[in-house]
Design a protein around this motif. Structure first.
Motif, PDB file in Angstrom:
ATOM      1  N   ASN A   1     -52.553  51.943 -22.069  1.00 14.96           N
ATOM      2  CA  ASN A   1     -52.446  51.106 -23.268  1.00 14.96           C
ATOM      3  C   ASN A   1     -52.930  49.673 -23.027  1.00 14.96           C
ATOM      4  N   GLY A   2     -53.379  49.367 -21.788  1.00 13.46           N
ATOM      5  CA  GLY A   2     -53.903  48.039 -21.462  1.00 13.46           C
ATOM      6  C   GLY A   2     -52.878  47.069 -20.922  1.00 13.46           C
ATOM      7  N   TYR A   3     -51.599  47.450 -20.930  1.00 11.19           N
ATOM      8  CA  TYR A   3     -50.559  46.560 -20.423  1.00 11.19           C
ATOM      9  C   TYR A   3     -50.648  46.452 -18.905  1.00 11.19           C
ATOM     10  N   ARG A   4     -50.291  45.272 -18.418  1.00  6.02           N
ATOM     11  CA  ARG A   4     -50.224  45.069 -16.979  1.00  6.02           C
ATOM     12  C   ARG A   4     -48.998  45.790 -16.430  1.00  6.02           C
ATOM     13  N   GLU A   5     -49.171  46.391 -15.261  1.00  6.87           N
ATOM     14  CA  GLU A   5     -48.052  47.017 -14.572  1.00  6.87           C
ATOM     15  C   GLU A   5     -48.064  46.544 -13.122  1.00  6.87           C
ATOM     16  N   TYR A   6     -46.909  46.063 -12.675  1.00  6.04           N
ATOM     17  CA  TYR A   6     -46.750  45.519 -11.335  1.00  6.04           C
ATOM     18  C   TYR A   6     -45.826  46.417 -10.530  1.00  6.04           C
ATOM     19  N   ASP A   7     -46.061  46.481  -9.224  1.00  2.00           N
ATOM     20  CA  ASP A   7     -45.123  47.200  -8.368  1.00  2.00           C
ATOM     21  C   ASP A   7     -44.093  46.208  -7.827  1.00  2.00           C
ATOM     22  N   GLU A   8     -43.147  46.711  -7.058  1.00  6.03           N
ATOM     23  CA  GLU A   8     -42.052  45.879  -6.547  1.00  6.03           C
ATOM     24  C   GLU A   8     -42.543  44.756  -5.635  1.00  6.03           C
ATOM     25  N   THR A   9     -43.690  44.926  -4.982  1.00  2.00           N
ATOM     26  CA  THR A   9     -44.189  43.886  -4.078  1.00  2.00           C
ATOM     27  C   THR A   9     -44.602  42.628  -4.843  1.00  2.00           C
ATOM     28  N   ALA A  10     -44.823  42.756  -6.145  1.00  2.00           N
ATOM     29  CA  ALA A  10     -45.214  41.591  -6.949  1.00  2.00           C
ATOM     30  C   ALA A  10     -44.108  40.536  -6.969  1.00  2.00           C
ATOM     31  N   ILE A  11     -42.862  40.956  -6.902  1.00  2.00           N
ATOM     32  CA  ILE A  11     -41.742  40.004  -6.899  1.00  2.00           C
ATOM     33  C   ILE A  11     -41.836  39.100  -5.671  1.00  2.00           C
ATOM     34  N   LEU A  12     -42.023  39.700  -4.509  1.00  2.00           N
ATOM     35  CA  LEU A  12     -42.170  38.923  -3.279  1.00  2.00           C
ATOM     36  C   LEU A  12     -43.396  38.026  -3.366  1.00  2.00           C
ATOM     37  N   ARG A  13     -44.495  38.553  -3.863  1.00  2.00           N
ATOM     38  CA  ARG A  13     -45.736  37.781  -3.945  1.00  2.00           C
ATOM     39  C   ARG A  13     -45.543  36.554  -4.830  1.00  2.00           C
ATOM     40  N   VAL A  14     -44.891  36.699  -5.965  1.00  2.00           N
ATOM     41  CA  VAL A  14     -44.651  35.565  -6.867  1.00  2.00           C
ATOM     42  C   VAL A  14     -43.769  34.526  -6.178  1.00  2.00           C
ATOM     43  N   LYS A  15     -42.760  34.958  -5.465  1.00  2.00           N
ATOM     44  CA  LYS A  15     -41.893  34.012  -4.745  1.00  2.00           C
ATOM     45  C   LYS A  15     -42.676  33.259  -3.677  1.00  2.00           C
ATOM     46  N   GLN A  16     -43.557  33.962  -2.968  1.00  2.00           N
ATOM     47  CA  GLN A  16     -44.403  33.302  -1.979  1.00  2.00           C
ATOM     48  C   GLN A  16     -45.289  32.254  -2.644  1.00  2.00           C
ATOM     49  N   ILE A  17     -45.904  32.626  -3.747  1.00  2.00           N
ATOM     50  CA  ILE A  17     -46.783  31.703  -4.478  1.00  2.00           C
ATOM     51  C   ILE A  17     -46.011  30.456  -4.882  1.00  2.00           C
ATOM     52  N   ARG A  18     -44.812  30.630  -5.416  1.00  2.00           N
ATOM     53  CA  ARG A  18     -43.998  29.493  -5.864  1.00  2.00           C
ATOM     54  C   ARG A  18     -43.658  28.556  -4.698  1.00  2.00           C
ATOM     55  N   HIS A  19     -43.310  29.113  -3.558  1.00  2.00           N
ATOM     56  CA  HIS A  19     -42.997  28.284  -2.383  1.00  2.00           C
ATOM     57  C   HIS A  19     -44.227  27.514  -1.924  1.00  2.00           C
ATOM     58  N   LEU A  20     -45.373  28.167  -1.905  1.00  2.00           N
ATOM     59  CA  LEU A  20     -46.596  27.506  -1.454  1.00  2.00           C
ATOM     60  C   LEU A  20     -47.056  26.445  -2.451  1.00  2.00           C
ATOM     61  N   LEU A  21     -46.880  26.700  -3.740  1.00  2.00           N
ATOM     62  CA  LEU A  21     -47.184  25.672  -4.743  1.00  2.00           C
ATOM     63  C   LEU A  21     -46.272  24.466  -4.559  1.00  2.00           C
ATOM     64  N   ALA A  22     -44.990  24.714  -4.267  1.00  2.00           N
ATOM     65  CA  ALA A  22     -44.032  23.624  -4.061  1.00  2.00           C
ATOM     66  C   ALA A  22     -44.394  22.791  -2.833  1.00  2.00           C
ATOM     67  N   ALA A  23     -45.148  23.390  -1.902  1.00  2.00           N
ATOM     68  CA  ALA A  23     -45.590  22.659  -0.712  1.00  2.00           C
ATOM     69  C   ALA A  23     -46.828  21.819  -1.007  1.00  2.00           C
ATOM     70  N   GLY A  24     -47.295  21.851  -2.256  1.00  2.00           N
ATOM     71  CA  GLY A  24     -48.430  21.023  -2.636  1.00  2.00           C
ATOM     72  C   GLY A  24     -49.777  21.694  -2.454  1.00  2.00           C
TER      73      GLY A  24
ATOM     74  N   MET B   1     -43.467  47.813 -13.186  1.00  2.00           N
ATOM     75  CA  MET B   1     -42.776  46.993 -14.163  1.00  2.00           C
ATOM     76  C   MET B   1     -43.816  46.231 -14.981  1.00  2.00           C
ATOM     77  N   LYS B   2     -43.471  45.905 -16.190  1.00  2.00           N
ATOM     78  CA  LYS B   2     -44.368  45.145 -17.061  1.00  2.00           C
ATOM     79  C   LYS B   2     -44.197  43.644 -16.795  1.00  2.00           C
ATOM     80  N   ILE B   3     -45.084  42.861 -17.348  1.00  2.00           N
ATOM     81  CA  ILE B   3     -45.105  41.424 -17.075  1.00  2.00           C
ATOM     82  C   ILE B   3     -43.809  40.736 -17.513  1.00  2.00           C
ATOM     83  N   GLY B   4     -43.211  41.189 -18.600  1.00  2.00           N
ATOM     84  CA  GLY B   4     -41.956  40.589 -19.059  1.00  2.00           C
ATOM     85  C   GLY B   4     -40.829  40.776 -18.055  1.00  2.00           C
ATOM     86  N   GLU B   5     -40.760  41.958 -17.466  1.00  2.00           N
ATOM     87  CA  GLU B   5     -39.730  42.210 -16.460  1.00  2.00           C
ATOM     88  C   GLU B   5     -39.996  41.395 -15.202  1.00  2.00           C
ATOM     89  N   LEU B   6     -41.257  41.309 -14.782  1.00  2.00           N
ATOM     90  CA  LEU B   6     -41.586  40.476 -13.620  1.00  2.00           C
ATOM     91  C   LEU B   6     -41.204  39.026 -13.882  1.00  2.00           C
TER      92      LEU B   6
END
Length: 126
Positions: free
Chosen positions: A33-56, A1-6
């Motif tokens: 073409n130089g565009y970023r492409e993410y696999d499905e695991t990126a969704i989980l990774r972003v959610k993990q990052i957000r939770h850890l950021l929220a923990a300070g 998926m591209k960055i916009g979809e992520l």
């Protein structure tokens, strides 16, 4: 998926996703073409990052912790290095809380004193 979809699927805007990538928190392949492409695991990774950021935690802390993260919340595997890093961060947060409480106590004291003296009439201000 591209960055916009992520971005749409995680609710995180694209500039934050680029920042995560720059910090080594998120990986993307590059299409021809130089565009970023993410696999499905990126969704989980972003959610993990957000939770850890929220923990300070800082992005540096998170980069260290992510290999030990399991699941969306995430659950962290308790290896000694990981626990030491989290305890250090907790200590820093406790120090910040102590400073904030001292500031709050001092400010409340100034307000109380000003309210008491405000009830008096001074010739200078009369």
């Amino acid at each position: 998926m591209k960055i916009g979809e992520l971005s749409r699927r995680t609710g995180v805007n694209t500039h934050q996703l680029r920042y995560y990538e720059a910090q080594g928190l998120l990986e993307a392949e590059r299409a021809t073409n130089g565009y970023r492409e993410y696999d499905e695991t990126a969704i989980l990774r972003v959610k993990q990052i957000r939770h850890l950021l929220a923990a300070g935690l800082s992005s540096e802390d998170i980069a260290y912790l992510l290999p030990c993260a399991i699941g969306e919340e995430p659950e962290l595997i308790g290896c000694p290095e990981l626990l030491a890093a989290m305890r250090e961060r907790l200590g820093k947060l406790d120090e910040q809380l102590d400073r904030i409480m001292r500031s709050r106590t001092a400010l409340a004291g100034y307000i109380e004193a000003a309210e008491q003296t405000g009830k008096k009439t001074y010739e200078l201000f009369a």
